[in-house]
Design an enzyme around this catalytic site. Structure first.
Site, PDB file in Angstrom:
ATOM      1  N   GLU A 168       0.837  -1.205   0.000  1.00 35.75           N
ATOM      2  CA  GLU A 168       0.000   0.000   0.000  1.00 35.75           C
ATOM      3  C   GLU A 168       0.871   1.254   0.000  1.00 35.75           C
ATOM      4  O   GLU A 168       2.054   1.189   0.300  1.00 35.75           O
ATOM      5  CB  GLU A 168      -0.875   0.012   1.271  1.00 35.75           C
ATOM      6  CG  GLU A 168      -1.924  -1.085   1.310  1.00 35.75           C
ATOM      7  CD  GLU A 168      -2.461  -1.294   2.719  1.00 35.75           C
ATOM      8  OE1 GLU A 168      -3.128  -0.395   3.235  1.00 35.75           O
ATOM      9  OE2 GLU A 168      -2.198  -2.359   3.295  1.00 35.75           O
TER      10      GLU A 168
ATOM     11  N   LYS B 239       2.378   4.725   1.361  1.00 33.31           N
ATOM     12  CA  LYS B 239       2.681   5.230   2.707  1.00 33.31           C
ATOM     13  C   LYS B 239       2.403   6.729   2.716  1.00 33.31           C
ATOM     14  O   LYS B 239       3.126   7.513   2.119  1.00 33.31           O
ATOM     15  CB  LYS B 239       4.152   4.958   3.042  1.00 33.31           C
ATOM     16  CG  LYS B 239       4.528   5.343   4.449  1.00 33.31           C
ATOM     17  CD  LYS B 239       5.975   4.945   4.732  1.00 33.31           C
ATOM     18  CE  LYS B 239       6.334   5.235   6.183  1.00 33.31           C
ATOM     19  NZ  LYS B 239       6.279   6.665   6.488  1.00 33.31           N
TER      20      LYS B 239
ATOM     21  N   ASP C 239       1.909  10.604   3.848  1.00 35.89           N
ATOM     22  CA  ASP C 239       2.658  11.546   4.652  1.00 35.89           C
ATOM     23  C   ASP C 239       1.659  12.375   5.451  1.00 35.89           C
ATOM     24  O   ASP C 239       1.415  13.539   5.155  1.00 35.89           O
ATOM     25  CB  ASP C 239       3.481  12.424   3.699  1.00 35.89           C
ATOM     26  CG  ASP C 239       4.637  13.076   4.409  1.00 35.89           C
ATOM     27  OD1 ASP C 239       4.932  12.680   5.552  1.00 35.89           O
ATOM     28  OD2 ASP C 239       5.248  13.992   3.824  1.00 35.89           O
TER      29      ASP C 239
ATOM     30  N   TYR D  30      -6.437   1.949   6.687  1.00 36.15           N
ATOM     31  CA  TYR D  30      -5.524   0.911   6.191  1.00 36.15           C
ATOM     32  C   TYR D  30      -5.380  -0.294   7.108  1.00 36.15           C
ATOM     33  O   TYR D  30      -4.594  -1.192   6.851  1.00 36.15           O
ATOM     34  CB  TYR D  30      -4.152   1.484   5.827  1.00 36.15           C
ATOM     35  CG  TYR D  30      -3.481   2.288   6.924  1.00 36.15           C
ATOM     36  CD1 TYR D  30      -3.119   1.716   8.143  1.00 36.15           C
ATOM     37  CD2 TYR D  30      -3.176   3.632   6.720  1.00 36.15           C
ATOM     38  CE1 TYR D  30      -2.487   2.454   9.116  1.00 36.15           C
ATOM     39  CE2 TYR D  30      -2.535   4.380   7.689  1.00 36.15           C
ATOM     40  CZ  TYR D  30      -2.197   3.784   8.886  1.00 36.15           C
ATOM     41  OH  TYR D  30      -1.575   4.523   9.854  1.00 36.15           O
TER      42      TYR D  30
ATOM     43  N   LYS E  24      10.977   3.446   2.080  1.00 33.18           N
ATOM     44  CA  LYS E  24      10.969   4.898   1.907  1.00 33.18           C
ATOM     45  C   LYS E  24      11.605   5.270   0.574  1.00 33.18           C
ATOM     46  O   LYS E  24      12.683   4.758   0.234  1.00 33.18           O
ATOM     47  CB  LYS E  24      11.754   5.565   3.036  1.00 33.18           C
ATOM     48  CG  LYS E  24      11.134   5.378   4.415  1.00 33.18           C
ATOM     49  CD  LYS E  24      10.230   6.508   4.791  1.00 33.18           C
ATOM     50  CE  LYS E  24      11.027   7.610   5.438  1.00 33.18           C
ATOM     51  NZ  LYS E  24      10.140   8.668   5.973  1.00 33.18           N
TER      52      LYS E  24
ATOM     53  N   CYS F  28      16.537  47.899   7.503  1.00 34.21           N
ATOM     54  CA  CYS F  28      15.750  47.374   6.398  1.00 34.21           C
ATOM     55  C   CYS F  28      16.517  47.544   5.085  1.00 34.21           C
ATOM     56  O   CYS F  28      16.987  48.638   4.782  1.00 34.21           O
ATOM     57  CB  CYS F  28      14.418  48.115   6.333  1.00 34.21           C
ATOM     58  SG  CYS F  28      13.477  47.697   4.847  1.00 34.21           S
TER      59      CYS F  28
ATOM     60  N   CYS G 239      14.405  50.317   2.820  1.00 32.92           N
ATOM     61  CA  CYS G 239      14.235  51.727   3.194  1.00 32.92           C
ATOM     62  C   CYS G 239      15.292  52.208   4.181  1.00 32.92           C
ATOM     63  O   CYS G 239      15.369  53.399   4.474  1.00 32.92           O
ATOM     64  CB  CYS G 239      12.847  51.946   3.789  1.00 32.92           C
ATOM     65  SG  CYS G 239      12.649  51.203   5.415  1.00 32.92           S
TER      66      CYS G 239
ATOM     67  N   CYS H 178      10.758  45.271   9.637  1.00 30.53           N
ATOM     68  CA  CYS H 178      11.025  46.688   9.409  1.00 30.53           C
ATOM     69  C   CYS H 178       9.880  47.476  10.032  1.00 30.53           C
ATOM     70  O   CYS H 178       8.720  47.166   9.818  1.00 30.53           O
ATOM     71  CB  CYS H 178      11.114  46.968   7.909  1.00 30.53           C
ATOM     72  SG  CYS H 178      10.985  48.714   7.505  1.00 30.53           S
TER      73      CYS H 178
ATOM     74  N   CYS I 207       7.870  52.361   4.483  1.00 35.65           N
ATOM     75  CA  CYS I 207       8.855  51.570   3.738  1.00 35.65           C
ATOM     76  C   CYS I 207       8.270  51.188   2.367  1.00 35.65           C
ATOM     77  O   CYS I 207       7.208  50.563   2.298  1.00 35.65           O
ATOM     78  CB  CYS I 207       9.185  50.306   4.533  1.00 35.65           C
ATOM     79  SG  CYS I 207      10.218  49.130   3.665  1.00 35.65           S
TER      80      CYS I 207
HETATM   81 ZN   LIG Z   1      11.763  48.994   5.243  1.00 36.34          ZN
END
Ligand SMILES: [Zn+2]
Length: 663
Positions: free
Chosen positions: A116, A118, A120, A225, A311, A405, A408, A423, A428
């Site tokens: 079957e 697997k 996740d 399952y 896997k 930043c 800016c 920031c 900005c």
């Molecule tokens: Zn900024």
């Protein structure tokens, strides 16, 4: 309706709706239209509201989520949920086969296996008694897990009621489809929240939520399952068929094989096909088919000996990290993005990878110019796993943590969670552009033609300094002065801007770009307050007392309206004629039809069915999907169906469309 009749009708509706759900979600074969489903569903919900004593434990209305919980109770597993050992090669699978033969002392040359996918996702145990879904528990440490019954009830593919009455435990995986994952992450990003790393995290995170109503919106799914029951099944395969018949979703991609070689072949086939699935798998599971042989092979304290996981190799590649660019988001968050030498990973070319934040860069110890391993696992955006220091030439450079930043030059701080850098400058340009783009987006003001590209240009040309400028500074004349703007597109844009002034309040609330406030929360707030003014005046306490508005959201809203700059921009919107309160349609609400139930049939000329239904509801009435003793009026359009006969039979008052209008 007499009580006995009500009870019977509820039973009828539950049975019908559960069948429709099964056909839709499990069989992928819808048998009714959404409209039909919705009207029946609403009828059931209405009856349950009026007669809560008849509400059934298997009602599909439970799928929207019950009351929030304080915490999850710990529950001991009746049969321990042991793990399965992982293997990574053909040789290891052959070893597994040899080991099973030895332990079970079988004379057979070949052992039959069930192979079957697997998933996740998150493993759960589901307990049924007397045909009812009693309890659902997470794996936890294998011996004891969390009782997440209420959250599991929201999983549409999980049957709340089954035709098998004896005790049954079903093991399965809760997972999130890739498209749902993308949608939820998109919403999270829009509301300034941290997105989930992958669908598995999103599933686990959703199941841990204490409010089942929020879980219901995550659209989680189930694959069963394993079954544990004394139902006479001699093999795992028979058990799977039994589960399928008992209305559990069992994945069709599975195979019963005669020996380990065939099992290996099937695993290899899926390795290349897995990308086509709408959900993530990270390998295959090979299980001894005979339940008697399973019994014989037993388990260690940690894992079972009768099954093994194969896997798939992780989809990895090696490339060079060319540079790290820092992006500034709408709420000022600085995100480092790795720019890579383009490289092929499982069929797609990758040239960017996420680095999440600067702590992550430090943890990885990665430098610009490094050779790095990238991985595309369940994640949609690839990530850097590690640098290869052995391949350094000495020309690599440390990646500096910004002290200001990058756009800016404004000052930055670590945010509330202490990880991301932000920031602080509301002016900005990077933030301004992101905020305006958000404001014009589909779920917000939906201004077509004002996308990222034009926002960039308008901000750079100083035509826009915030979204409030959109309504005053973008004129046909100004647009025509721009080089690249054609006449028609200019006219269309001006029209789209004008049209957006009438957007519903919920969209405007969302458009403001308040941190943590997505479109759903905006709808709740719009309905609750009815105007931006009222919303802005609400204090944190009032806000957090609203269902589904948590303290973080409440603080974020209050902070937003405390900010002078924001108030100034909102005033610009109002002055420009943007509608900041709910329209008259809402105000016209009355209770004229309170307590009355309507059924609609045939083709209407003046309304669509939905319009008519919403009109009735606004006046306090109820719209049902079928005629019953509870119906007060049948509204009859052209070519009515059997509902008309039924109404005549039950002496229900019949209205034409114009009769209704007079009413
Ligand atoms: Zn900024």
């Amino acid at each position: 309706m007499a009580d006995g009749k009500t009870k019977k009708r509820i039973e009828e509706l539950v049975k019908l709706l559960n069948y429709y759900n099964y056909m839709y979600y499990v069989e992928n074969n819808p048998v009714v239209t959404d409209y039909e489903y919705d009207t029946l569903y609403k009828e059931l919900a209405g009856l349950e509201r009026e007669h809560p004593q008849y509400r059934r434990a298997d009602s599909p209305t439970l799928k929207v989520g019950g009351e929030p919980l304080k915490k999850f109770a710990a529950v001991r597993h009746m049969v321990p949920m042991l793990s399965i050992d992982n293997t990574y090669s053909k040789e290891e699978l052959l070893d597994f086969d040899a080991r099973v033969k030895k332990i079970t002392e079988t004379d057979e040359k070949n052992i039959e296996y069930a192979v079957e996918l697997k998933y996740d996702g998150v493993a759960v145990a589901l307990i049924y008694e007397g045909g009812n879904f009693l309890r659902g528990v997470t794996r936890g440490d294998g011996w004891q897990g969390d009782d997440i019954t209420e959250n599991l009830k929201t999983v549409k593919t999980l049957p709340l009621f089954i035709p098998y009455k004896k005790p049954l435990e079903v093991r399965g995986e809760i997972y999130m489809r890739k498209d749902i994952f993308m949608r939820i992450n998109g919403e999270k990003k829009k509301s300034g929240e941290t997105p989930f790393a992958n669908p598995r995290n999103a599933t686990a995170g959703s199941l841990k939520l204490l409010d089942p109503k929020t879980v219901a919106k995550r659209n989680l799914q189930l694959f069963a399952y394993q079954g544990i029951a004394e139902n006479g099944a001699a093999t795992h395969w028979e058990m799977l068929e039994f589960l399928k018949k008992t209305s559990f979703p069992v994945n069709p991609h599975r195979k019963l094989v005669k020996n380990i070689e065939e099992a290996i072949d099937y695993c290899v086939q899926w390795q290349s096909k897995r990308a086509d699935l709408p959900y993530n798998i990270d390998g295959m599971v090979i299980k001894v088919n005979s339940l008697a042989l399973r019994e014989k092979s037993g388990a260690t304290s940690k894992s079972v000996r009768w099954a093994v996981a194969y896997k798939f190799p992780a989809e990895q590649a090696e490339t060079t990290l060319k540079e790290v660019r820092v992006q500034v988001g709408r709420t000022g968050t600085l995100t480092p993005v790795a720019i890579l030498e383009p490289v092929e990973v499982s069929g797609t070319t990758v040239s960017r990878a996420t680095l999440h934040n600067f702590d992550e860069i430090k943890r990885l110890g990665v430098k610009t110019g490094d050779r790095v391993f990238i991985e595309k696992g369940g994640e949609i955006i690839p990530k850097i796993i590690k640098p290869v220091p052995e391949k350094r030439t000495g020309n690599e450079k440390d990646i500096p943590v910004p002290h200001e930043c990058p756009v800016c030059g404004g000052s930055i701080v670590k945010d509330d969670e202490g990880v991301a850098l932000r920031c602080l400058n509301v002016r900005c340009p990077a933030q301004v552009k992101e905020r305006i783009t958000h404001f014009t987006s589909r779920d917000a003001m939906d201004i077509e033609g004002l996308g990222e590209k034009w926002v960039d240009i308008f901000v750079d040309k100083k035509m826009l300094s915030d979204y409030g400028d959109i309504y005053t500074n973008i004129t046909y004349e100004k647009l025509m002065d721009l080089e690249r703007m054609a006449e028609t597109s200019s006219r269309n844009l001006v029209e789209a801007i004008e049209k957006s002034k009438d957007r519903p309040l919920a969209n405007l609330v969302f458009a403001l770009g308040i941190r943590h406030i997505g479109i759903h929360a905006s709808e709740i707030l719009a309905e609750k307050f009815g105007s931006i003014k009222e919303l802005g005046e609400a204090d944190e306490e009032t806000l957090s007392s609203i269902n589904e508005i948590g303290p973080v959201m409440a603080k974020s809203i209050a902070d937003f309206f405390r900010n002078e700059e924001n108030i100034r921009v909102i005033r610009k919107l109002k002055d420009a004629g943007v509608k900041t309160e709910q329209g008259r349609a809402e105000a016209a609400k009355s209770d004229k039809f309170a307590g009355l139930t309507f059924v609609i049939t045939g083709t209407l000329s003046g309304y669509t069915r939905d319009e008519l239904a919403s009109l009735i509801k606004k006046q306090g009435g109820r719209v049902a999907g079928s005629v019953s003793g509870n119906t007060d009026y049948l509204i009859c359009g052209a070519d009515p169906g059997s509902k008309l006969d039924k109404a005549k039979e039950l002496n229900v008052k019949i209205l034409s469309e114009s009769d209704f209008n007079t009413l």
